[in-house]
Design a protein around this motif. Structure first.
Motif, short mmCIF file in Angstrom:
data_model
loop_
_atom_site.label_atom_id
_atom_site.label_comp_id
_atom_site.label_asym_id
_atom_site.label_seq_id
_atom_site.Cartn_x
_atom_site.Cartn_y
_atom_site.Cartn_z
N GLY A 36 0.83 -1.34 0.08
CA GLY A 36 -0.10 0.06 0.01
C GLY A 36 0.65 1.39 -0.06
N ASN A 37 0.39 2.19 0.84
CA ASN A 37 1.12 3.44 0.76
C ASN A 37 2.20 3.58 2.02
OD1 ASN A 37 -2.08 4.14 0.45
ND2 ASN A 37 -0.86 5.34 -0.93
N TRP A 38 2.47 2.51 2.67
CA TRP A 38 3.38 2.65 3.85
C TRP A 38 4.60 1.68 3.44
CZ3 TRP A 38 3.01 5.68 7.76
CH2 TRP A 38 1.63 6.25 8.26
N GLY A 39 5.66 2.49 4.39
CA GLY A 39 6.92 1.65 4.14
C GLY A 39 7.74 2.01 5.55
N PHE A 40 8.54 1.22 5.55
CA PHE A 40 9.29 1.15 6.90
C PHE A 40 10.69 1.04 6.48
CE2 PHE A 40 11.39 -1.10 10.56
CZ PHE A 40 11.09 -0.43 11.52
N LYS A 41 11.69 1.83 7.63
CA LYS A 41 13.08 1.69 7.31
C LYS A 41 13.76 1.91 8.85
CE LYS A 41 15.56 4.15 4.59
NZ LYS A 41 16.26 5.20 3.77
N SER A 42 14.77 0.73 9.04
CA SER A 42 15.33 1.03 10.37
C SER A 42 17.03 1.00 10.29
CB SER A 42 15.37 -0.53 10.97
OG SER A 42 16.11 -0.53 12.20
N GLN A 78 19.85 4.27 17.27
CA GLN A 78 18.84 3.24 16.45
C GLN A 78 17.96 4.26 16.02
OE1 GLN A 78 18.41 -0.22 15.83
NE2 GLN A 78 16.91 1.03 14.47
N GLU A 79 17.51 4.16 14.81
CA GLU A 79 16.17 5.10 14.38
C GLU A 79 15.28 4.14 13.60
OE1 GLU A 79 15.98 8.83 10.83
OE2 GLU A 79 17.85 8.59 12.10
N PHE A 80 13.99 4.35 13.72
CA PHE A 80 12.97 3.88 13.18
C PHE A 80 12.20 4.90 12.35
CE2 PHE A 80 13.32 1.05 16.84
CZ PHE A 80 13.93 -0.19 16.18
N GLN A 81 11.89 4.62 11.00
CA GLN A 81 10.98 5.54 10.13
C GLN A 81 9.80 4.84 9.79
OE1 GLN A 81 13.53 7.36 7.25
NE2 GLN A 81 15.14 7.93 8.42
N TRP A 82 8.69 5.64 9.74
CA TRP A 82 7.60 4.98 8.96
C TRP A 82 7.18 6.15 7.92
CZ3 TRP A 82 8.40 4.66 14.14
CH2 TRP A 82 8.53 3.23 14.65
N GLN A 83 7.30 5.51 6.82
CA GLN A 83 7.10 6.21 5.48
C GLN A 83 5.61 6.35 4.91
OE1 GLN A 83 10.30 4.61 3.60
NE2 GLN A 83 11.94 5.82 4.85
N TYR A 84 5.09 7.39 4.58
CA TYR A 84 3.75 7.38 3.67
C TYR A 84 3.98 8.30 2.51
CZ TYR A 84 -1.25 7.91 2.89
OH TYR A 84 -2.28 8.02 2.11
N SER A 85 3.14 7.50 1.45
CA SER A 85 3.33 8.29 0.16
C SER A 85 1.98 8.14 -0.38
CB SER A 85 4.30 7.75 -0.55
OG SER A 85 4.27 8.32 -1.97
N GLY A 86 1.03 9.28 -0.57
CA GLY A 86 -0.18 9.12 -1.34
C GLY A 86 -0.25 10.01 -2.44
N ASP A 87 -1.46 10.38 -2.81
CA ASP A 87 -1.91 11.12 -3.96
C ASP A 87 -1.38 12.49 -3.68
OD1 ASP A 87 -2.53 8.81 -5.37
OD2 ASP A 87 -4.75 9.16 -4.92
N ARG A 88 -1.84 13.13 -2.63
CA ARG A 88 -1.34 14.33 -2.45
C ARG A 88 -0.73 14.69 -1.17
NH1 ARG A 88 -4.69 17.57 -5.88
NH2 ARG A 88 -3.98 19.29 -4.89
N LEU A 89 -0.48 13.49 -0.35
CA LEU A 89 0.15 13.78 0.95
C LEU A 89 1.48 12.67 1.06
CD1 LEU A 89 0.26 14.81 3.75
CD2 LEU A 89 -1.37 12.88 4.55
N ASP A 90 2.50 13.27 1.34
CA ASP A 90 3.69 12.29 1.58
C ASP A 90 4.19 12.77 3.13
OD1 ASP A 90 3.97 11.16 -0.97
OD2 ASP A 90 4.40 13.21 -1.46
N GLY A 91 4.64 11.66 3.69
CA GLY A 91 5.07 12.17 5.29
C GLY A 91 6.21 10.89 5.83
N VAL A 92 6.83 11.40 6.63
CA VAL A 92 7.74 10.27 7.44
C VAL A 92 7.59 10.73 8.87
CG1 VAL A 92 9.69 11.90 7.09
CG2 VAL A 92 10.18 9.53 7.53
N PHE A 93 7.42 9.52 9.78
CA PHE A 93 7.57 9.74 11.31
C PHE A 93 8.61 8.90 11.66
CE2 PHE A 93 3.04 10.21 9.25
CZ PHE A 93 2.83 11.34 9.76
#
Length: 453
Positions: A36-42, A78-93
């Protein structure tokens, strides 16, 4: 003693000449991309280092100010990233954690002229009377941060971005500074200038907001506001006998920054970027020397390396970057920065002396011009060349604004010629660097460079 007039000979009399650095690090990155729209990075990282240094500060043959020391650091993060990519909205937390220890020891060998402190005993004591001082300690840091950044497309050409970072840092300092009776630093003389174990914590929230607007296909306009935070700390070279408050932590430094600019391709051959910026600083952290009166006569006869918060300051400036490529064989590029930096508040000894101070290592004007040339040699390979000219304005390197070490503005010419064979497996480079500051230029350097893969 007459000064040595040789450019590279300073008559160094310090026997210890060991200067070396040993750093190592490892990192592990794990990335997952969902359907889907979500990804993850460690990102897991570890680094450690050790730095040995010896300095003859008096640059003479007598042991007047000879210093050597060891600095060490060890850091795990240690860093954890949750990434979101949509039609009009992109983000990282994300979440960031770090545990680090940094410290070391410094051995000071100071020599006072015997003729001043013990006249008539020069033949017995020698030309100098030695004083041995030791500074040592470590600072442990535990940091935790939560962060997020969102970009939302308001229209096809305009995007709004919002971000923020919450920080918490805990620091603990353990310090022991004392005098010794022997050059080997094995016999303490009972004179302790600092012995403490202190801890402190700081929290901060730093927001960011930005607006981008695509003005046609060639020009991007942008504006942003952001805040930054540099945590406080402790001085392991403190002298709590003469200056009791030197064991207290210095405060965090904070900055609020505004930026307005554009990035443009004015034609297929010409690119121009420019930005105006303004930064407002609070509690600026400075490394200084603090004088101390060890004899009680009202005069500062010694000093120690200290840290302080100066107060407030501001920097405004303009930065320009450009590139012009009229052909495949020639291009002209460069950048220029103009800065206006001043203190709004600088408290020293309870008095505001902002109008007498200046930012260190902050040139008012600096710029670089590069000319790149490419000459294909048919089946023989390629010959590339670069000619660069750079200028850096006057600066004061130290906070005391000493005219002795004042650095006048200077310019430099650099030239590089690189030959690359058709295989691309290696390169041969010839480099020449000159500066008007020097009476003669250093010799050219020739080196064979393995091609990166």
């Amino acid at each position: 003693m007459p000064a040595n007039d040789h450019r590279y000979d300073v008559d160094n009399g310090f026997d210890n000449q060991g200067n070396d650095t040993d750093n190592s690090g490892t990192a592990l990155t794990v990335t997952w991309k969902g359907q889907g729209n979500w990804g993850f990075k460690s990102i897991t990282a570890h680094r450690e280092g050790r730095y040995n240094q010896a300095i003859d500060f008096d640059v003479g043959p007598y042991p007047i100010a000879d210093v050597d020391g060891i600095q060490t650091d060890d850091q795990l993060s240690q860093e954890f990233q949750w990434q979101y990519s949509g039609d009009r909205l992109d983000g990282v937390f994300g979440l960031y954690w770090m545990d680090a220890t940094a410290g070391g020891e410094v051995r000071n060998r100071f020599g006072l002229p015997t003729a001043l402190v013990a006249p008539g005993f020069e033949n017995i004591i020698g030309p100098t009377l030695a004083i041995y001082g030791f500074s040592g300690g470590e600072v442990q840091t535990n940091a935790l941060a939560l962060f997020g950044d969102l970009s939302y497309s308001l229209t096809d050409n305009t995007a709004l971005s919002l971000g923020g970072r919450f920080n918490r840092e805990d620091k603990r300092a353990r310090v022991l500074n004392q005098g010794f009776a022997d050059e080997a630093f094995t016999m303490p003389n009972g004179q302790v200038t600092a012995d403490f174990d202190e801890s402190e914590s700081w929290t901060d929230f730093s927001p960011r907001i930005g607006l981008d607007h695509q003005l046609g296909e060639e020009t991007l306009l942008y504006a942003s506001y952001s805040e930054g935070f540099k945590s406080g700390g402790y001085n392991i070279r403190a002298n709590t006998v003469q200056v009791p408050e030197s064991q207290n932590p210095y405060k965090p430094e904070r900055v609020a920054s505004y930026e307005l600019g554009f990035k443009s391709d004015l034609s297929q051959a010409f690119r121009l970027n420019a930005a105006l910026f303004y930064s407002d600083y609070e509690d600026i952290q400075l490394s200084i020397f603090t004088g101390v009166d060890t004899t009680g006569d009202g005069n500062n006869d010694s000093f120690f390396g200290d840290f302080t918060n100066a107060g407030a300051g501001e920097i405004r400036g303009l930065e320009v970057e450009y590139q012009w490529a009229p052909s495949d064989s020639f291009s002209l590029s460069g950048n220029a920065t103009w800065l206006d930096a001043e203190y709004k508040e600088y408290v020293s000894g309870g008095v505001d002396i902002a109008d007498q101070q200046a930012f260190t290592n902050t040139p008012e004007l600096a710029y670089t011009i590069n000319g790149d040339f490419s000459f294909p040699l048919a089946d023989l390979g390629d010959l590339d060349a670069r000619l660069s000219y750079s200028y850096r304005d006057d600066v004061y390197p130290t906070t005391d604004l000493s005219e002795i070490v004042f650095q006048k503005g200077y310019s430099m010419w650099n030239a590089t010629v690189v030959f690359t064979p058709p295989s691309g497996s290696w390169r041969l480079a010839l480099e020449e660097r000159t500066s008007p500051m020097r009476s003669t230029a250093p010799p050219a350097m020739i080196c064979a460079i393995p091609a990166s893969r």
